[in-house]
Design a protein around this motif. Structure first.
Motif, PDB file in Angstrom:
ATOM      1  N   MET A  55       0.825  -1.213   0.000  1.00  0.00           N
ATOM      2  CA  MET A  55       0.000   0.000   0.000  1.00  0.00           C
ATOM      3  C   MET A  55       0.858   1.260   0.000  1.00  0.00           C
ATOM      4  N   LYS A  63       0.973   4.281  -3.011  1.00  0.00           N
ATOM      5  CA  LYS A  63       0.752   5.712  -2.765  1.00  0.00           C
ATOM      6  C   LYS A  63       1.708   6.590  -3.559  1.00  0.00           C
ATOM      7  N   ILE A  77      -6.014   7.116  -2.570  1.00  0.00           N
ATOM      8  CA  ILE A  77      -6.038   5.659  -2.556  1.00  0.00           C
ATOM      9  C   ILE A  77      -7.066   5.176  -1.545  1.00  0.00           C
ATOM     10  N   GLU A  78      -7.799   4.139  -1.903  1.00  0.00           N
ATOM     11  CA  GLU A  78      -8.738   3.478  -1.000  1.00  0.00           C
ATOM     12  C   GLU A  78      -8.252   2.043  -0.788  1.00  0.00           C
ATOM     13  N   ILE A  79      -7.837   1.729   0.431  1.00  0.00           N
ATOM     14  CA  ILE A  79      -7.407   0.375   0.747  1.00  0.00           C
ATOM     15  C   ILE A  79      -8.661  -0.462   0.948  1.00  0.00           C
ATOM     16  N   TYR A  80      -8.969  -1.297  -0.032  1.00  0.00           N
ATOM     17  CA  TYR A  80     -10.235  -2.030  -0.037  1.00  0.00           C
ATOM     18  C   TYR A  80     -10.165  -3.302   0.808  1.00  0.00           C
ATOM     19  N   GLU A 131      -5.997  -5.588  -1.846  1.00  0.00           N
ATOM     20  CA  GLU A 131      -6.584  -4.818  -2.942  1.00  0.00           C
ATOM     21  C   GLU A 131      -6.663  -3.337  -2.586  1.00  0.00           C
ATOM     22  N   SER A 132      -6.435  -2.490  -3.592  1.00  0.00           N
ATOM     23  CA  SER A 132      -6.583  -1.048  -3.401  1.00  0.00           C
ATOM     24  C   SER A 132      -7.067  -0.397  -4.685  1.00  0.00           C
ATOM     25  N   GLU A 173     -11.549   7.296   0.973  1.00  0.00           N
ATOM     26  CA  GLU A 173     -10.174   7.427   1.460  1.00  0.00           C
ATOM     27  C   GLU A 173     -10.086   7.416   2.977  1.00  0.00           C
TER      28      GLU A 173
END
Length: 417
Positions: free
Chosen positions: A85, A89, A95-98, A102-103, A237
């Motif tokens: 992650m 960046k 960025i959305e850390i899913y 996964e992001s 986010e």
């Protein structure tokens, strides 16, 4: 445009990072207590090894096929996920850390023609920095990016990078992808959609969004809109704070001793409070529970809900209440307990806080101590409550666990020149 970056066979790939001799070979990872298969490398999947299969049933088969088997190493997976992650960046601050592997990235401002190159650069950089293989899917919406990620993994032509910049030109491909592969649809909803003769991604795109909203839900309508290239969801986010926190495990061996059961819930209470403090929250109501195996002839399960006089995130307070609940309410002699846990079920924000005039000084001391405890555990070592037990016999079995290559000095990999 959005990008969805997904680590390939994440747990299995993590096991190969510090074991180059395993690259290109079948690797599987097991669940808690070495129970079921939860992750398979590409080579293991090609051997036809099923997912979620109990390990003991096919252990001989795996040995004959020379499959490398590992217990779950959550410390390693969590650390490598953080490194991935941080690397992502550098390509986009948005960025959305899913999930752990996964992001979503916001790639707005980049010309469409440059996106394939960016995707391959992401793959190369993550592999250089962390040693993990990733796939990259790109689209004008998050749903299209998710779908592109699926295509990137399945299509050899894409080489793990797929850009869905013009969805209407991909109808031939969409017709071959089952509808349950769409983000947010799933197998249960896909069975209901089959009643409307909706079997593929293309079938769903061709439906009227308003009619599908009335028949199913607004989420199905939005999914159709996103598949057509119009965004309905932006990046999240700022992760939503947890409404409940549970810490629970199955034991490595059955527990029939009250002290051992108390030690287990003390450990789980401490873990739950660490998460609570990280979220900057307090707990007002908690739950303690324990049970025997469901396969035991006389199944036993008991839980108790405990309201707290003052909201707190102090591990000592929650641990003491959990142990008391086990001792006075939950424990039953001669029951072989297989599982226990602690749940923080009514959570409040840490600020503003309703202060008790009689315990204000004690509350400040508690905050200082917990802050110091978390700092030590994050930077220097491992401090825990003595009532958790020094070396509990009941702890989760991980007999095939790999070393903690990145989180313990004694287990750092050694390079021989």
């Amino acid at each position: 445009m959005y990008a969805l970056v997904d680590c390939n066979s994440f747990f299995a790939s993590c096991e190969q990072v510090f074991r180059p001799d395993l690259r290109g070979k079948p690797v599987i990872v097991l669940s808690n207590n070495d129970g079921c298969i939860v992750a398979r490398s590409k080579e293991a999947k090609q051997l036809g090894i099923p997912d979620l299969q109990p390990y003991f049933k096919i252990a001989d088969q795996l040995q004959k096929a020379k499959v490398h088997v590992f217990s779950s190493n959550y410390e390693l997976y969590g650390d490598l996920s953080s490194r991935v992650m941080e690397t992502l960046k550098t390509f986009s601050p948005n960025i959305e850390i899913y999930s752990i592997d996964e992001s979503f990235l916001d790639l707005s401002g980049h010309p469409i023609s440059t996106l394939p190159g960016i995707g391959h650069n992401i793959r190369l950089t993550v592999h250089q920095h962390v040693g993990l293989p990733v796939g990259v899917g790109m689209g004008a919406t998050k749903t299209l990016a998710k779908l592109a990620s699926h295509i990137a993994k399945k299509s050899r032509k894409c080489n793990y990078v797929c850009v869905l910049d013009k969805p209407d030109q991909w109808h031939n491909v969409f017709a071959k992808i089952p509808v349950h592969k769409i983000w947010g649809i799933g197998s249960r909803l896909s069975r209901r959609l089959s009643d409307q003769k909706v079997y593929s991604v293309l079938d769903l795109i061709q439906q009227d969004p308003e009619r599908m909203r009335r028949r199913y839900s607004v989420n199905v309508s939005r999914t159709i809109t996103e598949l057509r290239g119009t965004p309905c969801y932006g990046l999240d986010e700022t992760p939503e704070t947890k409404k409940q926190i549970y810490s629970t495990r199955s034991f490595g061996v059955k527990v029939s001793d009250c002290l051992a059961l108390e030690q287990s819930v003390s450990q789980y209470a401490h873990r739950a409070c660490e998460k609570l403090r990280k979220e900057k929250q307090l707990v007002k109501t908690m739950q303690v529970f324990a049970s025997s195996s469901r396969f035991h002839s006389h199944y036993y399960s008991r839980s108790v809900v405990i309201p707290l006089e003052t909201p707190t995130n102090d591990s000592r307070v929650i641990s003491a209440l959990a142990r008391k609940a086990i001792r006075e309410t939950v424990f039953k002699p001669e029951v072989p307990f297989a599982r226990a846990g602690v749940g923080l079920i009514e959570i409040l924000a840490e600020s503003p806080e309703q202060i008790d005039a009689f315990t204000a000084r004690q509350g400040e001391q508690s905050k200082t101590l917990m802050k110091l405890l978390d700092h030590i555990n994050k930077t220097k070592g491992h401090v825990f409550l003595a009532n958790q037990g020094i070396d509990p016999f009941w702890k989760m079995q991980r007999n095939l666990k790999s070393p903690a290559y990145t989180t313990k000095w004694k287990e750092l990999p050694r390079v021989k020149c």
